[in-house]
Design an enzyme around this catalytic site. Structure first.
Site, PDB file in Angstrom:
ATOM      1  N   ARG A  65       0.826  -1.214   0.000  1.00 45.47           N
ATOM      2  CA  ARG A  65       0.000   0.000   0.000  1.00 45.47           C
ATOM      3  C   ARG A  65       0.857   1.260   0.000  1.00 45.47           C
ATOM      4  O   ARG A  65       1.911   1.290   0.636  1.00 45.47           O
ATOM      5  CB  ARG A  65      -0.895   0.008   1.238  1.00 45.47           C
ATOM      6  CG  ARG A  65      -1.733  -1.240   1.421  1.00 45.47           C
ATOM      7  CD  ARG A  65      -2.396  -1.231   2.788  1.00 45.47           C
ATOM      8  NE  ARG A  65      -3.217  -2.416   3.007  1.00 45.47           N
ATOM      9  CZ  ARG A  65      -2.787  -3.515   3.623  1.00 45.47           C
ATOM     10  NH1 ARG A  65      -1.550  -3.589   4.075  1.00 45.47           N
ATOM     11  NH2 ARG A  65      -3.598  -4.532   3.781  1.00 45.47           N
ATOM     12  N   HIS A  68      13.232  -5.125   2.698  1.00 44.60           N
ATOM     13  CA  HIS A  68      13.434  -4.255   1.539  1.00 44.60           C
ATOM     14  C   HIS A  68      13.135  -5.006   0.254  1.00 44.60           C
ATOM     15  O   HIS A  68      12.954  -6.224   0.261  1.00 44.60           O
ATOM     16  CB  HIS A  68      14.879  -3.732   1.496  1.00 44.60           C
ATOM     17  CG  HIS A  68      15.909  -4.820   1.373  1.00 44.60           C
ATOM     18  ND1 HIS A  68      16.635  -5.274   2.440  1.00 44.60           N
ATOM     19  CD2 HIS A  68      16.332  -5.552   0.304  1.00 44.60           C
ATOM     20  CE1 HIS A  68      17.463  -6.237   2.047  1.00 44.60           C
ATOM     21  NE2 HIS A  68      17.283  -6.419   0.748  1.00 44.60           N
ATOM     22  N   ASN A  74      -5.698   3.279  -1.256  1.00 43.33           N
ATOM     23  CA  ASN A  74      -7.060   3.302  -0.736  1.00 43.33           C
ATOM     24  C   ASN A  74      -7.463   4.747  -0.470  1.00 43.33           C
ATOM     25  O   ASN A  74      -6.741   5.489   0.200  1.00 43.33           O
ATOM     26  CB  ASN A  74      -7.145   2.481   0.557  1.00 43.33           C
ATOM     27  CG  ASN A  74      -6.913   1.007   0.316  1.00 43.33           C
ATOM     28  OD1 ASN A  74      -7.654   0.365  -0.418  1.00 43.33           O
ATOM     29  ND2 ASN A  74      -5.866   0.471   0.908  1.00 43.33           N
ATOM     30  N   GLU A 106      17.172  -1.964  -1.955  1.00 38.79           N
ATOM     31  CA  GLU A 106      18.614  -2.215  -2.057  1.00 38.79           C
ATOM     32  C   GLU A 106      18.989  -2.196  -3.535  1.00 38.79           C
ATOM     33  O   GLU A 106      18.427  -2.955  -4.339  1.00 38.79           O
ATOM     34  CB  GLU A 106      18.990  -3.570  -1.449  1.00 38.79           C
ATOM     35  CG  GLU A 106      20.475  -3.880  -1.558  1.00 38.79           C
ATOM     36  CD  GLU A 106      20.846  -5.247  -1.010  1.00 38.79           C
ATOM     37  OE1 GLU A 106      22.055  -5.517  -0.856  1.00 38.79           O
ATOM     38  OE2 GLU A 106      19.931  -6.061  -0.752  1.00 38.79           O
TER      39      GLU A 106
END
Length: 361
Positions: free
Chosen positions: A106, A171, A157, A219
């Site tokens: 999200r 990550h 949303n 990364e």
């Protein structure tokens, strides 16, 4: 396409021909299995209880007759049959055609994130769809088409501009040919660099770390040309051996390598469906002494393709995973899925390979 709502738990279909997932689809609501699917010896949900029941009935009858030897034989036969079914399921997993399809999370400002990913990370906006009646928008981004590449699915949303990433998510990894050059571009665009380019601790690979506008870490890994630049999803786990065994057996992934760093008190394991330089992989990280992590509500799940969601669900159950969406077609459309949690609570959705291609078309 996955729609992720912070507290969503109902299941809604998409009638559009483009492929779309929704957390509401992958929630806790159940759906019946495909009635046209023939009963298979691989259906543990029905097979094991029947075998168990048979063993009890045989035991009661034979005990009344005083034949303890026959009772033992009946029990052993039931146990052997169950073991054979389990072995068949796990052997099938190794041969299944699986591929990591996309990762879902999200964001608080979709246009801002799309701008950052396309201008700073070199991704392409593959498609975008607004669903106003359900108050969300999805965008797919990546380095190639969805039918052949691992891609990102962003979910916005309506009215929610901030999420908690939590401590469990680590990550994403992106392979680039020149880390220093990429970092300079990101700085010029106002991006945040949290680790300057340089060799990884204890190794020679050149890396850097950046953050996107929502605080997700990426990364950057210096690597030659690769067919899959979006190459890693790193998640933290509380028991690395348990996690490795689960992903190998239930998900059919190959353990590519492990690296222990006692100086920094952590161990990592790379698992996937192909070599690191050519395909996306899972990077599981264990920090010494840490058995649980707070996951927040920002990161959602990974979607993986499979030839059979029913057998996949059986394998997940056998290996200690939790099914959160029983296998079967989504209401209103034919796409078959199943959703599960690994022993650490990380969510994965498995999608029927043929149905996935049809949805994209």
């Amino acid at each position: 396409m996955v729609r992720i709502l912070p507290m969503a738990s109902t299941l809604r279909p998409s009638l559009n021909s483009s492929f779309r997932f929704s957390t509401t689809r992958f929630g806790l609501s159940s759906s019946s299995s495909n009635p046209s699917r023939p009963l298979s010896s691989l259906n543990l949900a029905s097979g094991v209880p029947q075998l168990h029941s048979f063993g009890l009935r045989a035991s009661n009858l034979l005990q009344r007759g005083g034949n303890n030897l026959s009772v033992s034989a009946a029990g052993n036969a039931a146990q052997a049959s169950t073991s054979a079914v389990e072995e068949n399921v796990l052997e099938w997993v190794k041969k299944d055609n699986r591929r990591m399809l996309h990762v879902v999370y999200r964001v608080g400002d979709l246009d801002r994130t799309i701008k950052f990913y396309t201008e700073c990370l070199g991704m392409k906006l593959l498609r975008k769809r607004d669903i106003p009646e359900e108050r969300y928008t999805n965008a797919f981004l990546g380095y190639g088409p969805e039918d052949s590449h691992f891609v990102i699915e962003l979910t916005y949303n309506y009215g929610v501009d901030k999420y908690d990433i939590g401590a469990g998510f680590g990550h994403f990894g992106i392979a680039v040919e020149d880390v220093a050059k990429t970092v300079e571009l990101i700085k010029a665009k106002g991006g945040t660099v949290t680790r300057e380019p340089g060799p990884v601790k204890g190794g020679k690979s050149v890396i850097a770390f950046i953050e996107d506008p929502d605080g997700y870490k990426f990364e950057l890994i210096e690597r030659g040309p690769t067919p899959e630049p979006l190459c890693q999803v790193m998640l933290r786990v509380g028991d690395l051996d348990r996690a490795i065994e689960f992903y190998k057996k239930a998900f059919g992934m190959e353990l590519l390598r492990t690296r222990d760093n006692p100086q920094y008190k952590y161990t990592v394991a790379m698992l996937g469906y192909g070599p690191e330089d050519k395909s996306a992989v899972m990077e599981l990280t264990y920090n010494y002494g840490v058995t649980e992590y707070e996951k927040g509500n920002a990161y959602a799940q990974i979607a993986i393709g499979t030839d059979d969601v029913y057998k996949t669900a059986e394998a997940v159950k056998l290996c200690g995973g939790k099914i959160t969406r029983e296998p079967g077609p989504l209401p209103g459309i034919s796409t078959k899925i199943t959703a599960c949690l690994d022993p650490d609570g990380w969510k994965t959705v498995f999608v029927d390979n043929i149905d996935f291609v049809k949805e994209l078309e």
